[in-house]
Write an enzyme that holds these catalytic residues in place. Structure first.
Site, mmCIF file in Angstrom:
data_model
loop_
_atom_site.group_PDB
_atom_site.id
_atom_site.type_symbol
_atom_site.label_atom_id
_atom_site.label_comp_id
_atom_site.label_asym_id
_atom_site.label_seq_id
_atom_site.Cartn_x
_atom_site.Cartn_y
_atom_site.Cartn_z
ATOM 1 N N TYR A 12 0.820 -1.224 0.000
ATOM 2 C CA TYR A 12 0.000 0.000 0.000
ATOM 3 C C TYR A 12 0.857 1.279 0.000
ATOM 4 O O TYR A 12 0.795 2.074 -0.946
ATOM 5 C CB TYR A 12 -0.932 -0.049 1.215
ATOM 6 N N TYR A 142 3.129 -6.042 17.098
ATOM 7 C CA TYR A 142 3.424 -5.258 15.896
ATOM 8 C C TYR A 142 4.272 -4.031 16.242
ATOM 9 O O TYR A 142 5.337 -3.801 15.669
ATOM 10 C CB TYR A 142 2.111 -4.827 15.207
ATOM 11 N N PHE A 171 1.623 8.100 10.906
ATOM 12 C CA PHE A 171 0.355 8.079 11.632
ATOM 13 C C PHE A 171 -0.646 7.273 10.778
ATOM 14 O O PHE A 171 -0.322 6.155 10.417
ATOM 15 C CB PHE A 171 -0.028 9.502 12.063
HETATM 16 C C1 UD1 Z 1 -3.941 0.437 13.236
HETATM 17 C C2 UD1 Z 1 -2.972 -0.106 14.213
HETATM 18 C C3 UD1 Z 1 -1.684 0.628 14.046
HETATM 19 C C4 UD1 Z 1 -1.135 0.395 12.674
HETATM 20 C C5 UD1 Z 1 -2.159 0.784 11.654
HETATM 21 C C6 UD1 Z 1 -1.677 0.218 10.357
HETATM 22 C C7 UD1 Z 1 -4.374 -0.928 16.054
HETATM 23 C C8 UD1 Z 1 -4.715 -0.753 17.498
HETATM 24 N N1 UD1 Z 1 -3.524 -0.009 15.544
HETATM 25 O O1 UD1 Z 1 -4.110 1.803 13.531
HETATM 26 O O2 UD1 Z 1 -0.769 0.177 15.000
HETATM 27 O O3 UD1 Z 1 0.027 1.134 12.475
HETATM 28 O O4 UD1 Z 1 -3.430 0.235 11.942
HETATM 29 O O5 UD1 Z 1 -2.540 0.530 9.335
HETATM 30 O O6 UD1 Z 1 -4.847 -1.836 15.418
HETATM 31 N N2 UD1 Z 1 -12.586 1.744 13.776
HETATM 32 C C9 UD1 Z 1 -13.966 1.585 13.892
HETATM 33 N N3 UD1 Z 1 -14.577 0.685 13.083
HETATM 34 C C10 UD1 Z 1 -13.900 -0.096 12.175
HETATM 35 C C11 UD1 Z 1 -12.493 0.067 12.071
HETATM 36 C C12 UD1 Z 1 -11.869 0.995 12.899
HETATM 37 O O7 UD1 Z 1 -14.604 2.242 14.693
HETATM 38 O O8 UD1 Z 1 -14.526 -0.905 11.487
HETATM 39 C C13 UD1 Z 1 -11.909 2.757 14.616
HETATM 40 C C14 UD1 Z 1 -10.836 2.175 15.504
HETATM 41 O O9 UD1 Z 1 -11.353 1.755 16.704
HETATM 42 C C15 UD1 Z 1 -9.899 3.377 15.653
HETATM 43 C C16 UD1 Z 1 -10.057 4.152 14.339
HETATM 44 O O10 UD1 Z 1 -11.259 3.657 13.757
HETATM 45 O O11 UD1 Z 1 -10.344 4.190 16.673
HETATM 46 C C17 UD1 Z 1 -8.915 3.932 13.398
HETATM 47 O O12 UD1 Z 1 -8.684 2.547 13.275
HETATM 48 P P1 UD1 Z 1 -7.667 1.928 12.229
HETATM 49 O O13 UD1 Z 1 -7.941 2.493 10.894
HETATM 50 O O14 UD1 Z 1 -7.723 0.447 12.389
HETATM 51 O O15 UD1 Z 1 -6.262 2.501 12.645
HETATM 52 P P2 UD1 Z 1 -5.442 2.433 14.011
HETATM 53 O O16 UD1 Z 1 -6.098 1.587 15.012
HETATM 54 O O17 UD1 Z 1 -5.165 3.821 14.419
#
Ligand code: UD1
Length: 321
Positions: A12, A142, A171
């Protein structure tokens, strides 16, 4: 013009970095084992070599054949947090041993520059703004493998004059090149928020699960610092072009936080679609909020949150055609 070896250039972020390098007229070789990358995500202007970074012979062959490589860019990592909890050894093998072998091969072939993909996950349980110099305290395998990768790089570059290594802590990269041709894995169930939202917008999913709405934030949902992957890629290439930095690491984010509900609202706005959502339990290991405290000199924000959503949506439409 530089000759750049992009390991993980079919994934990606790597594939977007390749596009950016080509735009700037660099000579690009991609080395990728294609386990989570795709051949058709590699620009036709780059040369793809299929191989694994733990395969020292394969790497040695590349460096011997191309003894004029100026810099290595590393994107070849496994990045799914829950999977890293279930299969830690795979993560340590790929993300730590892989980096060690890569450095060993670089060292033997006299390649001295590397730019490494790290992550905001090294900060661990962030609950707001991440200051670049905050202590690192990753809370999952990770994040720990990425921090170990950083340490490896650091120790390696300190061991001999003339070696340069920088870790870039990303980020939340989202969106895709507006061509709609490259983006995140088209086949698997996504892991991250933005692909889930865009799949909801095109009707592939009935609703988005919001993981927790009782956090201590402005609307109860988690806050993240989203950056368009093209802006991120251009920042990474800038870091390569400007040569060695004075710091061992640098944070790349947009310095702005959006909550889950805010991202949903923007996606509704730009697509004109109503997006159903269901509040689900908190996801284990989620940081409440994670936003970088400042904009890196490498980052130029040319894409808004609206662009991020729209490009992600366009990519999703392309996949479903
Ligand atoms: C995640 C990883 C991070 C990694 C990154 C890689 C975790 C805890 N962190 O980041 O270490 O570097 O991916 O891409 O997994 N959310 C929803 N519904 C969904 C999906 C996500 O509410 O269906 C929320 C999550 O709870 C979070 C936010 O959206 O609060 C962002 O989530 P996500 O896109 O998975 O990213 P990170 O968790 O920040």
């Amino acid at each position: 013009m530089m000759k750049v070896l992009v390991v993980g250039g079919a994934g990606y972020i790597g594939s977007h970095a390749v596009l950016e390098l080509i735009k700037d007229h660099h000579n690009v070789l991609v080395f990728d084992n294609l386990t989570s990358g795709f051949e058709d995500m590699v620009s036709e202007h780059a040369t793809l070599i299929v191989g694994d970074i733990r395969d020292k012979n394969a790497l040695d062959n590349v460096f011997k054949k191309h003894n004029d490589i100026d810099v290595v860019m590393h994107f070849a990592a496994k990045i799914v947090v829950p999977e890293s909890v279930e299969k830690p050894l795979e993560y340590y093998s790929n993300n730590v041993e892989g980096v060690r072998v890569l450095l060993e091969s670089m060292q033997e072939n006299n390649i001295k520059n590397i730019v490494f993909s790290s992550t905001a996950a090294v900060y661990g349980e962030a609950s707001g703004v991440c200051f670049e110099d905050d202590n690192t305290n990753p809370i999952n395998p990770y994040g720990r493998t990425k921090l170990m990768g950083e340490n490896l790089l650091n120790d390696w570059s300190n061991a001999k004059q003339g070696r340069h290594a920088v870790a870039l802590r990303y980020f939340n990269p989202v969106g895709a090149d507006p061509s709609g041709e490259i983006g995140e894995d088209p086949y698997d169930t996504p892991n991250n928020l933005m692909p889930f939202i865009s799949q909801t917008a095109v009707g592939r999913r009935d609703y988005l699960q919001v993981f927790g709405n009782d956090y201590d934030t402005r609307d109860g949902t988690c806050i993240r610092d989203y950056i368009h992957v093209c802006d991120l890629a251009s920042a990474i290439v800038k870091a390569v072009e400007e040569g060695p930095t004075n710091t061992p690491y640098e944070c790349l984010g947009s310095n702005t936080g959006w909550s889950v509900l805010e991202v949903l609202d923007v996606m509704e706005q730009v697509t004109g679609k109503k997006l159903n959502r269901v509040v689900a339990p908190r996801r284990e290991g989620d940081a409440v909020a994670s936003v970088v405290d400042k904009l890196s000199d490498f980052v130029t924000l040319s894409k808004s949150i609206e662009d991020m959503c729209l490009d992600q949506y366009k990519l999703e439409i392309g996949k479903n055609e």
